[in-house]
Design a protein around this motif. Sequence first.
Motif, mmCIF file in Angstrom:
data_model
loop_
_atom_site.group_PDB
_atom_site.id
_atom_site.type_symbol
_atom_site.label_atom_id
_atom_site.label_comp_id
_atom_site.label_asym_id
_atom_site.label_seq_id
_atom_site.Cartn_x
_atom_site.Cartn_y
_atom_site.Cartn_z
ATOM 1 N N ARG A 106 0.622 -1.287 -0.064
ATOM 2 C CA ARG A 106 -0.080 -0.047 0.077
ATOM 3 C C ARG A 106 0.861 1.173 0.087
ATOM 4 N NH1 ARG A 106 -2.542 -3.026 4.106
ATOM 5 N NH2 ARG A 106 -4.453 -4.199 3.313
ATOM 6 N N LEU A 107 1.950 1.231 0.924
ATOM 7 C CA LEU A 107 2.549 2.427 0.909
ATOM 8 C C LEU A 107 3.414 2.767 -0.260
ATOM 9 C CD1 LEU A 107 3.825 4.657 2.275
ATOM 10 C CD2 LEU A 107 5.456 3.069 3.538
ATOM 11 N N LEU A 108 4.075 1.541 -1.094
ATOM 12 C CA LEU A 108 4.697 1.662 -2.179
ATOM 13 C C LEU A 108 3.864 2.128 -3.252
ATOM 14 C CD1 LEU A 108 7.086 -1.536 -1.995
ATOM 15 C CD2 LEU A 108 7.947 0.736 -2.208
ATOM 16 N N ASP A 109 2.863 1.780 -3.287
ATOM 17 C CA ASP A 109 1.788 2.126 -4.299
ATOM 18 C C ASP A 109 1.427 3.646 -4.202
ATOM 19 O OD1 ASP A 109 0.945 0.612 -6.702
ATOM 20 O OD2 ASP A 109 -0.942 0.974 -5.941
ATOM 21 N N ALA A 110 1.271 3.845 -2.945
ATOM 22 C CA ALA A 110 0.916 5.267 -2.606
ATOM 23 C C ALA A 110 1.987 6.029 -3.345
ATOM 24 C CB ALA A 110 0.575 5.589 -1.156
ATOM 25 N N ILE A 111 3.194 5.868 -2.873
ATOM 26 C CA ILE A 111 4.550 6.428 -3.567
ATOM 27 C C ILE A 111 4.358 6.570 -4.987
ATOM 28 C CG2 ILE A 111 6.808 6.491 -3.610
ATOM 29 C CD1 ILE A 111 6.873 5.488 -0.825
ATOM 30 N N ARG A 112 4.218 5.462 -5.641
ATOM 31 C CA ARG A 112 4.183 5.393 -6.918
ATOM 32 C C ARG A 112 3.303 6.398 -7.797
ATOM 33 N NH1 ARG A 112 1.401 2.913 -10.975
ATOM 34 N NH2 ARG A 112 -0.050 1.716 -9.389
ATOM 35 N N PRO A 116 7.057 9.024 -7.897
ATOM 36 C CA PRO A 116 7.709 7.741 -7.895
ATOM 37 C C PRO A 116 9.324 8.181 -7.714
ATOM 38 C CG PRO A 116 6.859 8.380 -10.131
ATOM 39 C CD PRO A 116 6.335 9.166 -9.102
ATOM 40 N N GLN A 117 9.673 9.347 -7.546
ATOM 41 C CA GLN A 117 10.985 9.927 -7.372
ATOM 42 C C GLN A 117 11.472 9.508 -5.896
ATOM 43 O OE1 GLN A 117 13.133 10.528 -10.174
ATOM 44 N NE2 GLN A 117 11.139 9.668 -11.209
ATOM 45 N N ILE A 118 10.573 9.716 -5.112
ATOM 46 C CA ILE A 118 10.501 9.549 -3.522
ATOM 47 C C ILE A 118 11.613 8.282 -3.458
ATOM 48 C CG2 ILE A 118 9.628 9.053 -1.263
ATOM 49 C CD1 ILE A 118 7.290 10.437 -2.138
ATOM 50 N N ARG A 119 12.587 8.504 -2.394
ATOM 51 C CA ARG A 119 13.562 7.235 -2.175
ATOM 52 C C ARG A 119 12.785 6.634 -1.064
ATOM 53 N NH1 ARG A 119 19.764 8.484 -3.582
ATOM 54 N NH2 ARG A 119 19.395 9.337 -5.479
ATOM 55 N N PHE A 120 12.671 5.171 -1.116
ATOM 56 C CA PHE A 120 12.169 4.393 -0.449
ATOM 57 C C PHE A 120 12.926 3.367 0.496
ATOM 58 C CE2 PHE A 120 9.762 0.514 0.605
ATOM 59 C CZ PHE A 120 8.857 0.936 1.577
ATOM 60 N N TYR A 121 12.843 3.466 1.782
ATOM 61 C CA TYR A 121 13.512 2.227 2.664
ATOM 62 C C TYR A 121 12.484 1.364 3.318
ATOM 63 C CZ TYR A 121 15.808 0.015 6.380
ATOM 64 O OH TYR A 121 16.546 -0.898 7.188
ATOM 65 N N GLN A 122 12.702 0.231 3.235
ATOM 66 C CA GLN A 122 12.065 -0.889 3.864
ATOM 67 C C GLN A 122 12.822 -1.433 5.087
ATOM 68 O OE1 GLN A 122 9.169 -1.994 4.372
ATOM 69 N NE2 GLN A 122 9.280 -3.962 4.743
ATOM 70 N N GLY A 156 7.199 -8.457 2.321
ATOM 71 C CA GLY A 156 7.446 -7.044 2.148
ATOM 72 C C GLY A 156 8.674 -6.551 1.437
ATOM 73 N N HIS A 157 9.766 -7.399 1.675
ATOM 74 C CA HIS A 157 10.930 -7.457 0.993
ATOM 75 C C HIS A 157 11.027 -7.552 -0.273
ATOM 76 C CE1 HIS A 157 15.534 -7.875 0.899
ATOM 77 N NE2 HIS A 157 15.414 -8.798 0.189
ATOM 78 N N TRP A 158 10.315 -8.569 -0.855
ATOM 79 C CA TRP A 158 10.180 -8.740 -2.266
ATOM 80 C C TRP A 158 9.142 -8.001 -2.980
ATOM 81 C CZ3 TRP A 158 13.386 -11.394 -5.139
ATOM 82 C CH2 TRP A 158 14.338 -12.308 -4.595
ATOM 83 N N ILE A 159 8.343 -7.374 -2.218
ATOM 84 C CA ILE A 159 7.537 -6.416 -3.005
ATOM 85 C C ILE A 159 8.178 -5.186 -3.295
ATOM 86 C CG2 ILE A 159 6.308 -5.427 -1.199
ATOM 87 C CD1 ILE A 159 4.671 -6.551 -4.396
ATOM 88 N N SER A 166 10.092 -2.791 -11.329
ATOM 89 C CA SER A 166 8.900 -2.771 -12.181
ATOM 90 C C SER A 166 8.920 -1.365 -12.677
ATOM 91 C CB SER A 166 7.822 -3.455 -11.646
ATOM 92 O OG SER A 166 7.943 -4.694 -11.347
ATOM 93 N N TYR A 167 9.110 -0.399 -11.819
ATOM 94 C CA TYR A 167 8.745 1.052 -11.973
ATOM 95 C C TYR A 167 10.062 2.005 -11.673
ATOM 96 C CZ TYR A 167 4.380 -0.872 -11.129
ATOM 97 O OH TYR A 167 2.878 -1.645 -11.054
ATOM 98 N N GLY A 168 11.183 1.252 -11.646
ATOM 99 C CA GLY A 168 12.551 1.944 -11.465
ATOM 100 C C GLY A 168 12.723 2.973 -10.360
ATOM 101 N N MET A 169 11.874 2.549 -9.121
ATOM 102 C CA MET A 169 11.971 3.497 -8.186
ATOM 103 C C MET A 169 13.137 3.079 -7.219
ATOM 104 S SD MET A 169 7.904 2.743 -6.922
ATOM 105 C CE MET A 169 8.264 3.583 -5.283
ATOM 106 N N HIS A 170 13.729 4.160 -6.517
ATOM 107 C CA HIS A 170 14.818 4.061 -5.617
ATOM 108 C C HIS A 170 14.313 3.396 -4.231
ATOM 109 C CE1 HIS A 170 18.440 4.885 -3.284
ATOM 110 N NE2 HIS A 170 19.046 5.293 -4.443
ATOM 111 N N ALA A 171 14.193 1.918 -4.313
ATOM 112 C CA ALA A 171 13.599 1.459 -3.232
ATOM 113 C C ALA A 171 14.656 0.557 -2.480
ATOM 114 C CB ALA A 171 12.425 0.547 -3.600
ATOM 115 N N SER A 172 14.968 0.684 -1.371
ATOM 116 C CA SER A 172 16.025 -0.188 -0.721
ATOM 117 C C SER A 172 15.439 -0.909 0.583
ATOM 118 C CB SER A 172 17.296 0.581 -0.584
ATOM 119 O OG SER A 172 17.744 1.004 -1.669
ATOM 120 N N SER A 173 16.093 -2.020 0.684
ATOM 121 C CA SER A 173 15.910 -3.008 2.111
ATOM 122 C C SER A 173 17.056 -2.918 2.880
ATOM 123 C CB SER A 173 15.315 -4.364 1.754
ATOM 124 O OG SER A 173 13.916 -4.066 1.047
ATOM 125 N N GLY A 174 16.822 -2.883 4.520
ATOM 126 C CA GLY A 174 17.957 -3.064 5.053
ATOM 127 C C GLY A 174 17.530 -4.391 5.810
#
Length: 324
Positions: A106-112, A116-122, A156-159, A166-174
Amino acid sequence: MSQPVALITGITGQDGSYLAELLLDKGYTVIGMHRRSSTLNFERIHHIQDRLILEPGDLLDEVSMMRVLRSYRPTEVYNLAAQSFVQTSFGQPVLTGETTALGVTRLLDAIRMVDPQIRFYQASTSEMFGKAQEVPQSELTPFHPRSPYGVAKVYGHWITINYRESYGMHASSGILFNHESPRRGLEFVTRKVTHAVAQIALGLAKKVTLGNLDAQRDWGFAGDYVRAMWLMLQQDEPSDYVIATGETHSVRELCERAFASVDLDWERYVEIDHRFMRPAEVDLLIGDASKARNLLGWAPMVSFEDLIETMVKADLALLNAPLR
């Protein structure tokens, strides 16, 4: 250059409070998203609350997240909110999945949809490794979660990876291994032990009841680990990183160190209760943070021994504090 803006979900938790401090010190405007609740608990952020912007929102409600994103236009989003207690996840597996797994989508889709330029940390976790396929565990180690919490975190990690690809988002997981502090909740074993030690030392309790003393974890300091979160979002390319000390300690060692800090013999005060045993225990969890060291320049600063002694001292001070 305009002031950077960060949104932190789960800001009232241990990691959220330390991350908020770090970002404020770096000149960020910090937005904290919290759930509407009849018992709001801002204790961990009370000392910085006047420097934060707090907004109600919920990982179960995508519209509320879109509202916050549109109102403040953050440049970075740190998703630290979750049902994060492993034992509770066995009793509430569906709620854990809704929040800890689907909440990320839900959060990733809201950002998208908003920016979609927002940088995301999971916030991923070592619990995803569970029945560990190799020791130590790295970013390439296969997952085998052993709890509903671990399963939800794998989703959550794989999504997060899926939205990145899929969308070229700057999305990283720690993939953070266990990290503790005086702000850790009392339901977690480290804080349960240090708080009990303080109570026993002050004559307020006579024993502490625990489960599996042989369980081993890679324990670090939460303040060190939030620094790694920030470093991930400063990189040109998004990626996933194991964050760990590379050392493992058993619950028995935890008890020895905590009781020794107040000159007590732990064996006189610790009792075993099988009700505190997990239905499925994870194997030896110890992290290989080589990638974070090499690419982020990150390394833990606080040792296990210093961490536990600091937590005991903090609990002694808390219990000795005069009532307000």
